[in-house]
Scaffold this active site. Structure first.
Site, PDB file in Angstrom:
ATOM      1  N   GLN A  97       0.824  -1.221   0.000  1.00  0.00           N
ATOM      2  CA  GLN A  97       0.000   0.000   0.000  1.00  0.00           C
ATOM      3  C   GLN A  97       0.854   1.266   0.000  1.00  0.00           C
ATOM      4  OE1 GLN A  97      -2.680  -1.494   3.381  1.00  0.00           O
ATOM      5  NE2 GLN A  97      -4.056  -0.215   2.173  1.00  0.00           N
ATOM      6  N   CYS A 149     -10.714   0.502   3.368  1.00  0.00           N
ATOM      7  CA  CYS A 149      -9.303   0.291   3.053  1.00  0.00           C
ATOM      8  C   CYS A 149      -8.667   1.651   2.770  1.00  0.00           C
ATOM      9  CB  CYS A 149      -9.196  -0.613   1.826  1.00  0.00           C
ATOM     10  SG  CYS A 149      -7.493  -0.952   1.332  1.00  0.00           S
ATOM     11  N   HIS A 183      -7.399  -9.062   6.290  1.00  0.00           N
ATOM     12  CA  HIS A 183      -7.419  -7.984   5.287  1.00  0.00           C
ATOM     13  C   HIS A 183      -5.992  -7.663   4.841  1.00  0.00           C
ATOM     14  CE1 HIS A 183      -9.189  -3.997   3.825  1.00  0.00           C
ATOM     15  NE2 HIS A 183      -7.886  -3.772   3.775  1.00  0.00           N
ATOM     16  N   GLU A 184      -5.051  -7.581   5.806  1.00  0.00           N
ATOM     17  CA  GLU A 184      -3.662  -7.237   5.464  1.00  0.00           C
ATOM     18  C   GLU A 184      -2.967  -8.374   4.721  1.00  0.00           C
ATOM     19  OE1 GLU A 184      -3.041  -4.233   5.557  1.00  0.00           O
ATOM     20  OE2 GLU A 184      -4.771  -3.808   6.810  1.00  0.00           O
ATOM     21  N   HIS A 242      -3.861  -8.280   1.215  1.00  0.00           N
ATOM     22  CA  HIS A 242      -3.087  -7.278   0.468  1.00  0.00           C
ATOM     23  C   HIS A 242      -1.788  -7.884  -0.065  1.00  0.00           C
ATOM     24  CE1 HIS A 242      -5.095  -3.441   0.548  1.00  0.00           C
ATOM     25  NE2 HIS A 242      -5.301  -3.474   1.853  1.00  0.00           N
TER      26      HIS A 242
HETATM   27 ZN    ZN Z   1      -6.658  -2.356   2.879  1.00  0.00          ZN
END
Ligand code: ZN
Length: 178
Positions: free
Chosen positions: A51, A88, A130-131, A134
């Site tokens: 990210q 997010c 969630h991470e 990613h």
């Molecule tokens: Zn996210």
């Protein structure tokens, strides 16, 4: 430590499978420090390295008063099912209900290079999954029904039609407090 720019939906690095880290060196520790600082400034409960444009398997989480980094995390087991709203930092102002296992057990490396195990439920379990998603190039939108996903994507494109790139500066915490 420094604040890093966030990569937003559309940036190719968000769709890559990030590479294993292996041995933890000072560069990885610096990345972790920057991820914590950037997550705090953006008021997130988690942030993955891709990210901020770094395709390595590193993420930080701060949920339910537990703050930890995950290097090369793996999910050892999961159970139950729970649906809750997710957002997010890479898809600002878009939220959707995501169904995930309610409890997970993970193994990951910490900043000192030690492997550790952690069991989590609720918001913490959700943030961890969630991470880790990613790091595999998966976004929470991918867990939604096709119709819901297309609706949210259309809204996102409408709201971001004037964006000139795929990154966004994060303002320091003091400057962004309302
Ligand atoms: Zn996210």
């Amino acid at each position: 430590m420094s604040l890093l720019s966030l990569h937003l939906l559309g940036s190719p690095v968000l769709r890559q499978r990030s590479k294993e880290v292996g041995a933890v060196d000072d560069e990885v520790r610096r990345l972790i420090d920057d991820l914590y600082e950037t997550m705090d400034a953006a008021r997130g409960v988690g942030l993955a390295a891709n990210q901020v444009g770094v395709a390595r398997r590193v993420a930080v989480v701060d949920a339910e008063e537990d703050r930890f980094e995950m290097i090369d995390p793996v999910i050892l087991g999961s159970e139950g099912r729970d649906s809750a709203e997710e957002g997010c930092l890479s898809i600002p102002e878009i939220f959707g209900d995501v169904s995930r296992p309610e409890r997970v057990v993970i193994e990951a490396t910490d900043r000192d290079g030690n492997r550790y195990r952690k069991e989590a439920t609720g918001l913490k379990a959700r943030a961890i999954q969630h991470e880790i998603d990613h790091l595999d190039g998966i976004l929470f939108l991918d867990h939604l029904s096709l119709i819901k996903r297309q609706m949210l994507l259309a809204r996102y494109r409408r709201e971001h039609k004037d964006d000139t790139g795929y990154t966004k500066e994060v303002q320091p915490e003091s400057a962004s407090s309302e």
